[in-house]
Design an enzyme around this catalytic site. Structure first.
Site, mmCIF file in Angstrom:
data_model
loop_
_atom_site.group_PDB
_atom_site.id
_atom_site.type_symbol
_atom_site.label_atom_id
_atom_site.label_comp_id
_atom_site.label_asym_id
_atom_site.label_seq_id
_atom_site.Cartn_x
_atom_site.Cartn_y
_atom_site.Cartn_z
ATOM 1 N N TYR A 73 0.612 -1.214 -0.066
ATOM 2 C CA TYR A 73 0.083 -0.015 -0.110
ATOM 3 C C TYR A 73 0.901 1.146 0.120
ATOM 4 O O TYR A 73 1.878 1.204 0.853
ATOM 5 C CB TYR A 73 -0.897 0.058 1.195
ATOM 6 C CG TYR A 73 -2.604 -0.226 0.992
ATOM 7 C CD1 TYR A 73 -3.040 0.544 0.049
ATOM 8 C CD2 TYR A 73 -2.961 -1.342 1.114
ATOM 9 C CE1 TYR A 73 -4.342 0.286 -0.226
ATOM 10 C CE2 TYR A 73 -4.342 -1.618 0.801
ATOM 11 C CZ TYR A 73 -4.905 -0.550 0.168
ATOM 12 O OH TYR A 73 -6.288 -0.778 -0.219
ATOM 13 N N GLU A 75 -0.364 4.483 -0.439
ATOM 14 C CA GLU A 75 -1.303 5.736 -0.641
ATOM 15 C C GLU A 75 -0.460 6.970 -0.402
ATOM 16 O O GLU A 75 0.258 6.976 0.584
ATOM 17 C CB GLU A 75 -2.408 5.710 0.489
ATOM 18 C CG GLU A 75 -3.765 4.887 0.127
ATOM 19 C CD GLU A 75 -4.560 4.360 1.200
ATOM 20 O OE1 GLU A 75 -5.626 4.149 0.762
ATOM 21 O OE2 GLU A 75 -4.274 4.238 2.067
ATOM 22 N N ASP A 224 -7.051 14.917 -24.582
ATOM 23 C CA ASP A 224 -7.142 13.285 -24.149
ATOM 24 C C ASP A 224 -6.467 12.476 -25.130
ATOM 25 O O ASP A 224 -6.766 12.265 -26.335
ATOM 26 C CB ASP A 224 -8.472 12.731 -23.842
ATOM 27 C CG ASP A 224 -8.453 11.415 -23.674
ATOM 28 O OD1 ASP A 224 -7.449 10.727 -23.764
ATOM 29 O OD2 ASP A 224 -9.615 10.916 -23.341
ATOM 30 N N THR A 250 -3.626 7.162 -21.669
ATOM 31 C CA THR A 250 -3.749 5.990 -21.486
ATOM 32 C C THR A 250 -2.239 5.602 -21.382
ATOM 33 O O THR A 250 -1.636 6.441 -22.316
ATOM 34 C CB THR A 250 -4.455 4.762 -22.134
ATOM 35 O OG1 THR A 250 -4.228 4.745 -23.716
ATOM 36 C CG2 THR A 250 -6.013 5.245 -22.173
ATOM 37 N N LYS A 253 -1.930 2.053 -24.958
ATOM 38 C CA LYS A 253 -2.175 1.777 -26.635
ATOM 39 C C LYS A 253 -1.030 2.142 -27.309
ATOM 40 O O LYS A 253 -0.244 1.162 -27.434
ATOM 41 C CB LYS A 253 -3.279 2.988 -26.933
ATOM 42 C CG LYS A 253 -4.420 2.617 -26.019
ATOM 43 C CD LYS A 253 -5.838 3.490 -26.127
ATOM 44 C CE LYS A 253 -6.939 3.052 -25.350
ATOM 45 N NZ LYS A 253 -8.197 4.194 -25.453
ATOM 46 N N ARG A 259 -1.422 -1.438 -19.059
ATOM 47 C CA ARG A 259 -2.758 -0.807 -18.782
ATOM 48 C C ARG A 259 -2.623 0.063 -17.644
ATOM 49 O O ARG A 259 -2.470 -0.217 -16.621
ATOM 50 C CB ARG A 259 -4.015 -1.909 -18.729
ATOM 51 C CG ARG A 259 -3.912 -2.799 -19.693
ATOM 52 C CD ARG A 259 -5.110 -3.760 -19.476
ATOM 53 N NE ARG A 259 -6.201 -3.063 -20.400
ATOM 54 C CZ ARG A 259 -6.280 -3.091 -21.727
ATOM 55 N NH1 ARG A 259 -5.252 -3.668 -22.213
ATOM 56 N NH2 ARG A 259 -7.038 -2.120 -22.194
HETATM 57 C C1 PLP Z 1 -9.067 4.307 -24.336
HETATM 58 C C2 PLP Z 1 -9.631 5.672 -24.087
HETATM 59 C C3 PLP Z 1 -9.806 6.322 -22.731
HETATM 60 C C4 PLP Z 1 -10.024 5.230 -21.811
HETATM 61 O O1 PLP Z 1 -8.997 4.434 -21.566
HETATM 62 P P1 PLP Z 1 -9.431 3.280 -20.439
HETATM 63 O O2 PLP Z 1 -8.016 2.860 -19.979
HETATM 64 O O3 PLP Z 1 -10.073 2.163 -21.160
HETATM 65 O O4 PLP Z 1 -10.248 3.432 -19.361
HETATM 66 C C5 PLP Z 1 -10.131 7.663 -22.755
HETATM 67 N N1 PLP Z 1 -10.028 8.521 -23.721
HETATM 68 C C6 PLP Z 1 -9.974 7.961 -25.028
HETATM 69 C C7 PLP Z 1 -9.860 9.183 -26.075
HETATM 70 C C8 PLP Z 1 -9.853 6.666 -25.367
HETATM 71 O O5 PLP Z 1 -9.443 6.380 -26.564
#
Ligand code: PLP
Length: 441
Positions: A73, A75, A224, A250, A253, A259
């Site tokens: 932990y 935190e 994002d 993220t 990707k 992840r």
């Molecule tokens: C994949 C994605 C997310 C969310 O990611 P997770 O890890 O699946 O929660 C947020 N914003 C965009 C634009 C995405 O393509």
């Protein structure tokens, strides 16, 4: 196809889908899960992964996720923890923070967000009150659930308004963001946050133009970059900094890490609010094994080879897009600048749904996802499109010639009328190609 014994990847070597050591351990300890993992390793080895949001991480990233760093932990933040014994966790998290800042050229990073969705939730929690307005792209046009979909907390607790794409096919910028509409909607609705960055948008994002619009209405610009983070880090897409006030992403990707989520800014005051909004605002204890693996992935992305990888992702996507269009298929915005493309099936075959196309392709060993296309009439379970992306295939070592071959297979499947014998025969060729480009142990 020339079989080869090396996988000659661009960038870091692809990973084993599951290590032999782990399988041997699990076979005695938990044979049921051992068989699941073995089957999944085989599936990944024998299929071509074209899901735009997926990738194959390096063995180093993979094994750091499965390390002793999980047993703690932690935190709080480095140097300010609630529990004793966090000295090594402080070092790991600080390395992840420092590398993220270097990679994206910014001064503050929060590496604790469990996922992209959590990263966005924390940003909303830091800056907004219930009912506040955000301006974003709707899910069916390529936006994300967390950008105000009614089934997400973001849509239920906030007031989302959505800017359009250019839907007029006679225009050169068909399928692009309609920046003029962003501007007029920002002036009309006075959003607190403008979101840019998407889940199914194949073109370069003009962050500078977004910032000018945000400044004109006093909005915070949130980029994002969940999908394109690896391209931004590798110089294959313009950086959201210094234009965006806040960048969320993220890490799994195009960035090819574990992840997880990541939030960055250059603003010290915003950074404090974001840290508080992640913990204790919306999360509990951080996933220290994942944060350690983020540090490893960021370290990999800082290597020169990652630039080559990012560039090859885009080259591969453009090659696949050209091959498909050459064969009479229709892509949203008529092509791609990044790692993905959206095939609009309506003009190719009005009867063919994205659901069937994805199913047929899966039977042929080519993994894609059904996807809504602009002004979608079908439900998200059927859809009129499919989304294709090259990050995972590029990790595997595939280059332009493979993209042409894959484009040919996709074309054959979509013209098969669902004939499973055609799909099966292509699946055999896919396995042969995959054998030549193994995911090594
Ligand atoms: C994949 C994605 C997310 C969310 O990611 P997770 O890890 O699946 O929660 C947020 N914003 C965009 C634009 C995405 O393509």
């Amino acid at each position: 196809m020339t079989p080869t014994t090396t996988n000659a990847p661009t960038g870091a070597p692809p990973m084993d889908s599951v290590s032999t050591g782990l399988l041997n351990l699990l076979r005695d300890h938990d044979p049921e899960i051992a068989s699941v993992l073995a089957d999944e390793a085989a599936r990944q080895a024998q299929t071509i992964e074209l899901i735009a949001s997926e990738n194959h991480v390096s063995p180093a990233v993979m094994h750091t996720m499965g390390s002793c760093m999980t047993n703690k932990y932690a935190e709080g933040y480095p140097g300010k923890r609630y529990y004793s014994g966090c000295v090594n966790h402080d070092r790991a998290e600080q390395l992840a923070i420092d590398r993220a800042c270097k990679l994206f050229n910014c001064t503050f990073a929060n590496v604790q967000a469990h996922s992209g969705a959590n990263a966005n939730l924390a940003v909303y929690y830091a800056l907004l009150n219930p009912g506040d307005t955000i301006l974003s792209v709707v899910l069916s046009d390529g936006g994300h659930l967390t950008h105000g979909s009614p089934v997400s907390i973001s849509g239920k607790w906030l007031n989302p308004v959505h800017y359009p794409l250019v839907y007029d096919e006679s225009r050169d910028d068909y399928g692009y963001i309609d920046y003029d509409a962003v501007e007029s909607m920002a002036k009309e609705h006075k959003p607190k946050i403008i979101m840019c960055g998407y889940s199914a948008y194949p073109r370069i994002i003009d962050f500078k133009r977004f910032r000018t619009i945000a400044d004109s209405v006093g909005a915070t610009l949130v980029a994002d970059i969940a999908h394109i983070a690896g391209l931004c880090a590798g110089g294959a897409h313009p950086s959201p900094f210094p234009h965006a006030h806040i960048v969320t992403t993220t890490t799994h990707k195009t960035l090819r890490g574990p992840r997880g989520g990541l939030i960055m800014t250059n603003d010290e005051e915003l950074a404090k609010q974001i840290d508080r909004a992640v913990f204790p605002g919306t999360q509990g204890g951080p996933l220290m094994h994942i944060i350690s693996a983020k540090a490893v992935a960021f370290g990999e992305a800082l290597q020169p080879a990652f630039k080559t990888y990012a560039k090859q992702i885009v080259t591969n996507a453009k090659t696949l897009a050209d091959e498909l269009m050459h064969r009479g298929h229709h892509l949203m915005s008529n092509g791609t600048d990044n790692h993905l493309m959206l095939m609009d099936l309506r003009k190719f075959d009005p009867e063919l749904t994205g659901k069937d196309a994805a199913l047929w392709l899966e039977q042929a060993g080519i993994i894609v996802n059904k996807n809504t296309v602009a002004r979608e009439q079908r439900s998200p379970f059927k859809t009129s499109g499919i989304r294709l992306g090259t990050p995972a295939a590029t990790t595997r070592g595939f280059t332009e010639k493979h993209m042409k071959q894959i484009g040919g297979w996709i074309d054959q499947v979509l013209r098969s009328g669902g004939d499973e014998s055609i799909h099966k025969s292509i699946a055999g060729e896919v396995i042969e190609l995959c054998r030549a480009y193994p995911l090594p142990h």
